[in-house]
Motif scaffolding. Structure first.
Motif, PDB file in Angstrom:
ATOM      1  N   GLN A 145      65.032   4.240  58.117  1.00 39.06           N
ATOM      2  CA  GLN A 145      64.383   5.505  57.757  1.00 39.06           C
ATOM      3  C   GLN A 145      63.089   5.203  57.013  1.00 39.06           C
ATOM      4  O   GLN A 145      63.046   5.218  55.780  1.00 39.06           O
ATOM      5  N   PRO A 146      62.018   4.898  57.731  1.00 40.13           N
ATOM      6  CA  PRO A 146      60.760   4.530  57.070  1.00 40.13           C
ATOM      7  C   PRO A 146      60.189   5.654  56.205  1.00 40.13           C
ATOM      8  O   PRO A 146      60.442   6.833  56.440  1.00 40.13           O
ATOM      9  N   ILE A 147      59.427   5.247  55.231  1.00 37.37           N
ATOM     10  CA  ILE A 147      58.780   6.194  54.333  1.00 37.37           C
ATOM     11  C   ILE A 147      57.555   6.762  55.041  1.00 37.37           C
ATOM     12  O   ILE A 147      56.835   6.039  55.730  1.00 37.37           O
ATOM     13  N   ASP A 148      57.336   8.061  54.868  1.00 32.61           N
ATOM     14  CA  ASP A 148      56.144   8.680  55.435  1.00 32.61           C
ATOM     15  C   ASP A 148      54.903   7.969  54.910  1.00 32.61           C
ATOM     16  O   ASP A 148      54.801   7.673  53.717  1.00 32.61           O
ATOM     17  N   LYS A 149      53.962   7.707  55.789  1.00 32.54           N
ATOM     18  CA  LYS A 149      52.766   6.943  55.417  1.00 32.54           C
ATOM     19  C   LYS A 149      51.920   7.629  54.345  1.00 32.54           C
ATOM     20  O   LYS A 149      51.229   6.972  53.599  1.00 32.54           O
ATOM     21  N   GLY A 150      51.976   8.937  54.258  1.00 33.40           N
ATOM     22  CA  GLY A 150      51.156   9.660  53.300  1.00 33.40           C
ATOM     23  C   GLY A 150      51.741   9.751  51.902  1.00 33.40           C
ATOM     24  O   GLY A 150      51.095  10.264  50.994  1.00 33.40           O
ATOM     25  N   ARG A 151      52.940   9.223  51.683  1.00 30.61           N
ATOM     26  CA  ARG A 151      53.584   9.332  50.366  1.00 30.61           C
ATOM     27  C   ARG A 151      52.947   8.377  49.371  1.00 30.61           C
ATOM     28  O   ARG A 151      52.596   7.249  49.697  1.00 30.61           O
ATOM     29  N   ALA A 152      52.830   8.847  48.149  1.00 31.62           N
ATOM     30  CA  ALA A 152      52.259   8.031  47.076  1.00 31.62           C
ATOM     31  C   ALA A 152      53.218   6.902  46.701  1.00 31.62           C
ATOM     32  O   ALA A 152      54.407   6.971  46.979  1.00 31.62           O
ATOM     33  N   GLY A 153      52.711   5.864  46.081  1.00 31.33           N
ATOM     34  CA  GLY A 153      53.543   4.777  45.583  1.00 31.33           C
ATOM     35  C   GLY A 153      53.465   3.510  46.398  1.00 31.33           C
ATOM     36  O   GLY A 153      54.315   2.628  46.256  1.00 31.33           O
ATOM     37  N   LEU A 154      52.440   3.370  47.236  1.00 30.06           N
ATOM     38  CA  LEU A 154      52.334   2.182  48.078  1.00 30.06           C
ATOM     39  C   LEU A 154      52.261   0.906  47.235  1.00 30.06           C
ATOM     40  O   LEU A 154      52.885  -0.103  47.572  1.00 30.06           O
ATOM     41  N   GLY A 155      51.547   0.954  46.128  1.00 27.50           N
ATOM     42  CA  GLY A 155      51.428  -0.235  45.267  1.00 27.50           C
ATOM     43  C   GLY A 155      52.775  -0.699  44.743  1.00 27.50           C
ATOM     44  O   GLY A 155      53.068  -1.903  44.730  1.00 27.50           O
ATOM     45  N   ILE A 156      53.598   0.241  44.331  1.00 26.18           N
ATOM     46  CA  ILE A 156      54.926  -0.117  43.827  1.00 26.18           C
ATOM     47  C   ILE A 156      55.791  -0.634  44.965  1.00 26.18           C
ATOM     48  O   ILE A 156      56.549  -1.584  44.799  1.00 26.18           O
ATOM     49  N   ARG A 157      55.671  -0.013  46.140  1.00 24.19           N
ATOM     50  CA  ARG A 157      56.457  -0.486  47.284  1.00 24.19           C
ATOM     51  C   ARG A 157      56.064  -1.910  47.670  1.00 24.19           C
ATOM     52  O   ARG A 157      56.888  -2.677  48.142  1.00 24.19           O
ATOM     53  N   LEU A 158      54.813  -2.281  47.458  1.00 29.30           N
ATOM     54  CA  LEU A 158      54.391  -3.649  47.758  1.00 29.30           C
ATOM     55  C   LEU A 158      55.009  -4.658  46.791  1.00 29.30           C
ATOM     56  O   LEU A 158      55.176  -5.831  47.135  1.00 29.30           O
ATOM     57  N   ILE A 159      55.351  -4.207  45.585  1.00 31.52           N
ATOM     58  CA  ILE A 159      56.019  -5.086  44.625  1.00 31.52           C
ATOM     59  C   ILE A 159      57.361  -5.547  45.191  1.00 31.52           C
ATOM     60  O   ILE A 159      57.894  -6.579  44.797  1.00 31.52           O
ATOM     61  N   SER A 160      57.889  -4.808  46.153  1.00 30.47           N
ATOM     62  CA  SER A 160      59.175  -5.184  46.746  1.00 30.47           C
ATOM     63  C   SER A 160      59.123  -6.570  47.373  1.00 30.47           C
ATOM     64  O   SER A 160      60.158  -7.206  47.545  1.00 30.47           O
TER      65      SER A 160
END
Length: 100
Positions: free
Chosen positions: A28-43
């Motif tokens: 279930q991918p995250i919608d591309k327009g959702r905020a928080g990409l920087g935090i998701r990259l910390i993954s």
């Protein structure tokens, strides 16, 4: 202090298992327009959880993999993403191993 870290290492390493929750983002991918990409990259730091094979307690770094679900549109998966911050429990073990 080192004695306490050594005693807690097996428990801390188990937190790394939370990182597997991040795999739900593949289904279930995250919608591309959702905020928080920087935090998701910390993954990506979740890969440091592999150090737990050699460094007791550093496996907790694997929990960062759950941050890939940060701000997910599904509230249940977003909760798992918040648990990804437990990766910070593995930092002292990793730092101690790098300093020694």
């Amino acid at each position: 202090m080192n004695d306490i870290l050594d005693q807690l290492a097996p428990i801390a390493g188990l937190f790394g298992l939370l990182g597997f929750a991040g795999l739900a983002g593949l289904k279930q991918p995250i919608d591309k327009g959702r905020a928080g990409l920087g935090i998701r990259l910390i993954s990506l730091l979740g890969l440091l959880g592999l150090a737990g094979i050699w460094i007791p307690g550093a496996g907790a770094m694997g929990a960062a993999g759950a941050l890939g679900l940060w701000n997910h549109q599904n509230p249940k998966l977003a909760r798992w993403g918040k648990l990804g911050w437990t990766f910070l429990l593995g930092v002292p073990y990793l730092v101690r191993a790098l300093v020694d």
